[in-house]
Design a protein around this motif. Structure first.
Motif, mmCIF file in Angstrom:
data_model
loop_
_atom_site.group_PDB
_atom_site.id
_atom_site.type_symbol
_atom_site.label_atom_id
_atom_site.label_comp_id
_atom_site.label_asym_id
_atom_site.label_seq_id
_atom_site.Cartn_x
_atom_site.Cartn_y
_atom_site.Cartn_z
ATOM 1 N N CYS A 36 12.813 8.606 3.456
ATOM 2 C CA CYS A 36 12.671 7.143 3.357
ATOM 3 C C CYS A 36 11.290 6.747 2.848
ATOM 4 O O CYS A 36 11.009 5.557 2.687
ATOM 5 C CB CYS A 36 12.964 6.479 4.697
ATOM 6 N N CYS A 37 10.421 7.705 2.600
ATOM 7 C CA CYS A 37 9.069 7.411 2.109
ATOM 8 C C CYS A 37 8.878 7.902 0.677
ATOM 9 O O CYS A 37 7.824 7.674 0.080
ATOM 10 C CB CYS A 37 8.026 8.091 2.991
ATOM 11 N N LYS A 38 9.888 8.608 0.159
ATOM 12 C CA LYS A 38 9.715 9.256 -1.146
ATOM 13 C C LYS A 38 10.649 8.669 -2.200
ATOM 14 O O LYS A 38 11.629 7.992 -1.878
ATOM 15 C CB LYS A 38 10.001 10.759 -1.025
ATOM 16 N N PRO A 54 11.274 5.086 -8.535
ATOM 17 C CA PRO A 54 10.203 5.087 -7.540
ATOM 18 C C PRO A 54 10.683 4.456 -6.233
ATOM 19 O O PRO A 54 11.612 3.650 -6.213
ATOM 20 C CB PRO A 54 9.113 4.225 -8.173
ATOM 21 N N HIS A 55 10.030 4.866 -5.159
ATOM 22 C CA HIS A 55 10.293 4.303 -3.839
ATOM 23 C C HIS A 55 10.059 2.782 -3.883
ATOM 24 O O HIS A 55 9.100 2.316 -4.477
ATOM 25 C CB HIS A 55 9.288 4.971 -2.887
ATOM 26 N N THR A 56 10.949 2.013 -3.282
ATOM 27 C CA THR A 56 10.720 0.565 -3.174
ATOM 28 C C THR A 56 10.961 0.138 -1.738
ATOM 29 O O THR A 56 12.051 0.332 -1.206
ATOM 30 C CB THR A 56 11.668 -0.264 -4.082
ATOM 31 N N ALA A 101 6.235 -4.766 -3.123
ATOM 32 C CA ALA A 101 6.694 -3.452 -2.658
ATOM 33 C C ALA A 101 5.471 -2.613 -2.308
ATOM 34 O O ALA A 101 4.390 -2.806 -2.875
ATOM 35 C CB ALA A 101 7.495 -2.760 -3.757
ATOM 36 N N LEU A 102 5.645 -1.673 -1.392
ATOM 37 C CA LEU A 102 4.564 -0.735 -1.101
ATOM 38 C C LEU A 102 4.181 -0.002 -2.392
ATOM 39 O O LEU A 102 5.064 0.374 -3.185
ATOM 40 C CB LEU A 102 5.008 0.279 -0.050
ATOM 41 N N GLN A 103 2.911 0.205 -2.590
ATOM 42 C CA GLN A 103 2.432 0.893 -3.804
ATOM 43 C C GLN A 103 2.972 2.332 -3.823
ATOM 44 O O GLN A 103 3.228 2.923 -2.757
ATOM 45 C CB GLN A 103 0.901 0.884 -3.831
ATOM 46 N N PHE A 112 1.247 6.004 0.819
ATOM 47 C CA PHE A 112 0.739 6.406 2.139
ATOM 48 C C PHE A 112 1.421 7.659 2.683
ATOM 49 O O PHE A 112 1.154 8.070 3.800
ATOM 50 C CB PHE A 112 0.896 5.256 3.140
ATOM 51 N N TYR A 113 2.317 8.252 1.899
ATOM 52 C CA TYR A 113 3.023 9.453 2.344
ATOM 53 C C TYR A 113 2.215 10.686 1.938
ATOM 54 O O TYR A 113 1.750 10.793 0.806
ATOM 55 C CB TYR A 113 4.411 9.503 1.701
ATOM 56 N N ALA A 114 2.032 11.599 2.872
ATOM 57 C CA ALA A 114 1.278 12.826 2.568
ATOM 58 C C ALA A 114 1.974 14.012 3.215
ATOM 59 O O ALA A 114 2.516 13.895 4.318
ATOM 60 C CB ALA A 114 -0.140 12.705 3.089
ATOM 61 N N THR A 124 0.426 8.140 6.624
ATOM 62 C CA THR A 124 -1.009 8.114 6.927
ATOM 63 C C THR A 124 -1.452 6.767 7.506
ATOM 64 O O THR A 124 -2.614 6.606 7.856
ATOM 65 C CB THR A 124 -1.841 8.427 5.668
ATOM 66 N N VAL A 125 -0.530 5.811 7.571
ATOM 67 C CA VAL A 125 -0.851 4.504 8.177
ATOM 68 C C VAL A 125 0.171 4.182 9.268
ATOM 69 O O VAL A 125 0.572 3.030 9.427
ATOM 70 C CB VAL A 125 -0.891 3.374 7.107
ATOM 71 N N HIS A 126 0.558 5.213 10.003
ATOM 72 C CA HIS A 126 1.680 5.083 10.938
ATOM 73 C C HIS A 126 1.571 3.850 11.850
ATOM 74 O O HIS A 126 2.528 3.094 12.002
ATOM 75 C CB HIS A 126 1.786 6.357 11.792
ATOM 76 N N ARG A 129 2.192 0.661 9.754
ATOM 77 C CA ARG A 129 3.256 0.647 8.755
ATOM 78 C C ARG A 129 4.070 -0.644 8.882
ATOM 79 O O ARG A 129 4.188 -1.202 9.970
ATOM 80 C CB ARG A 129 4.145 1.899 8.880
ATOM 81 N N PRO A 130 4.616 -1.115 7.750
ATOM 82 C CA PRO A 130 5.350 -2.380 7.760
ATOM 83 C C PRO A 130 6.639 -2.316 8.600
ATOM 84 O O PRO A 130 7.142 -1.222 8.911
ATOM 85 C CB PRO A 130 5.697 -2.609 6.292
ATOM 86 N N LEU A 131 7.162 -3.492 8.907
ATOM 87 C CA LEU A 131 8.371 -3.567 9.734
ATOM 88 C C LEU A 131 9.540 -2.818 9.111
ATOM 89 O O LEU A 131 10.358 -2.224 9.824
ATOM 90 C CB LEU A 131 8.762 -5.034 9.950
HETATM 91 S S1 SF4 Z 1 4.119 3.109 4.837
HETATM 92 FE FE1 SF4 Z 1 4.401 5.064 5.888
HETATM 93 S S2 SF4 Z 1 6.470 4.948 6.824
HETATM 94 FE FE2 SF4 Z 1 6.341 3.324 5.247
HETATM 95 S S3 SF4 Z 1 7.217 4.262 3.372
HETATM 96 FE FE3 SF4 Z 1 4.952 4.568 3.329
HETATM 97 S S4 SF4 Z 1 4.610 6.621 4.228
HETATM 98 FE FE4 SF4 Z 1 6.711 5.947 4.799
#
Ligand code: SF4
Length: 239
Positions: A36-38, A54-56, A101-103, A112-114, A124-126, A129-131
């Protein structure tokens, strides 16, 4: 079709305990697969015509500010215009869109996924992290409106008296963690975040509707959010 205000009322009246019951009925435990992050299934660097989208994931304006503050990030480190509604112009994307959307990184994964050396992924921002991330793979369907996360693979009605699409439902979306046992505390925590998300999505949609003034972004991208029209760097857009 229900008005956004009527749906907001429905969202505010959601019972967390009933939502938690529905989550327990479906079952969920995060396997930390990172799906769900990739971006899609094609790994970064593989060639071919099937490069993944890309992830949205939608992020609200105040969530962007929270993420910026969490890591001293610039706006564009955190968010990008949601690509839906944009088209490719002579110098890149242009047009109007209505969400952030998240970058994403060069692989199309959330920025933010590593992954560690063993390939185990983490956010990395657990804590910030957004709702939408806190509540994946679930969403609440209110009043038969279209849902933001695509097709559901499982659903539980929260309102057995109501018919078909009019029923308020908990929807579950594709995820390998579905069907696993979940304890009550975790189900209630997820249910509370889901209710908060449903309310926030509708407040945001009402804000976008009320603040919308058509822009004419020739060769540019404009994002209309609940705070007005903005440029891709988050600053106010003025024609
Ligand atoms: S913010 Fe964190 S939980 Fe949300 S998609 Fe990115 S890596 Fe995944």
């Amino acid at each position: 079709m229900e008005s956004l205000e009527a749906e907001l009322e429905q969202a505010r009246n959601l019972e967390v305990a009933a939502l938690a019951d529905a989550i327990e009925a479906i079952g969920f435990e995060c396997t930390r697969c990172g799906a769900c992050c990739k971006a899609g299934e094609t790994a970064c660097g593989e060639d071919g015509d099937d490069a993944p989208e890309p992830h949205t994931a939608t992020v609200f304006p105040d969530e962007i500010r929270d993420l910026q503050a969490a890591g001293d990030y610039d706006f564009r480190d955190v968010a990008r215009p949601m690509p839906y509604g944009l088209h490719e112009g002579a110098d890149g994307p242009e047009g109007e869109t209505f969400e952030w959307a998240l970058q994403t990184d060069d692989c199309g994964d959330c920025t933010f996924y590593a992954e560690d050396d063993a390939g185990v992924g983490a956010c990395t921002v657990h804590a910030d992290r957004p709702l939408i991330c806190k509540t994946y793979p679930f969403s609440v369907a209110l009043g038969g409106t279209s849902q933001p996360m695509g097709e559901a693979v499982d659903s539980v009605s929260l309102d057995p008296e109501a018919a078909g699409d009019e029923a308020v439902r908990l929807d579950a979306h594709e995820c390998e963690g579905l069907g696993r046992d979940i304890d009550r505390d975790h189900a209630e925590e997820l249910a509370g975040a889901l209710k908060e998300r449903a309310v926030r999505e509708l407040e945001e949609a009402i804000g976008v509707r009320d603040n919308y003034a058509p822009a004419n972004p020739e060769g540019e991208v404009v994002v209309h959010d609940s705070e007005g029209a903005k440029r891709p760097d988050g600053t106010a857009y003025e024609e």
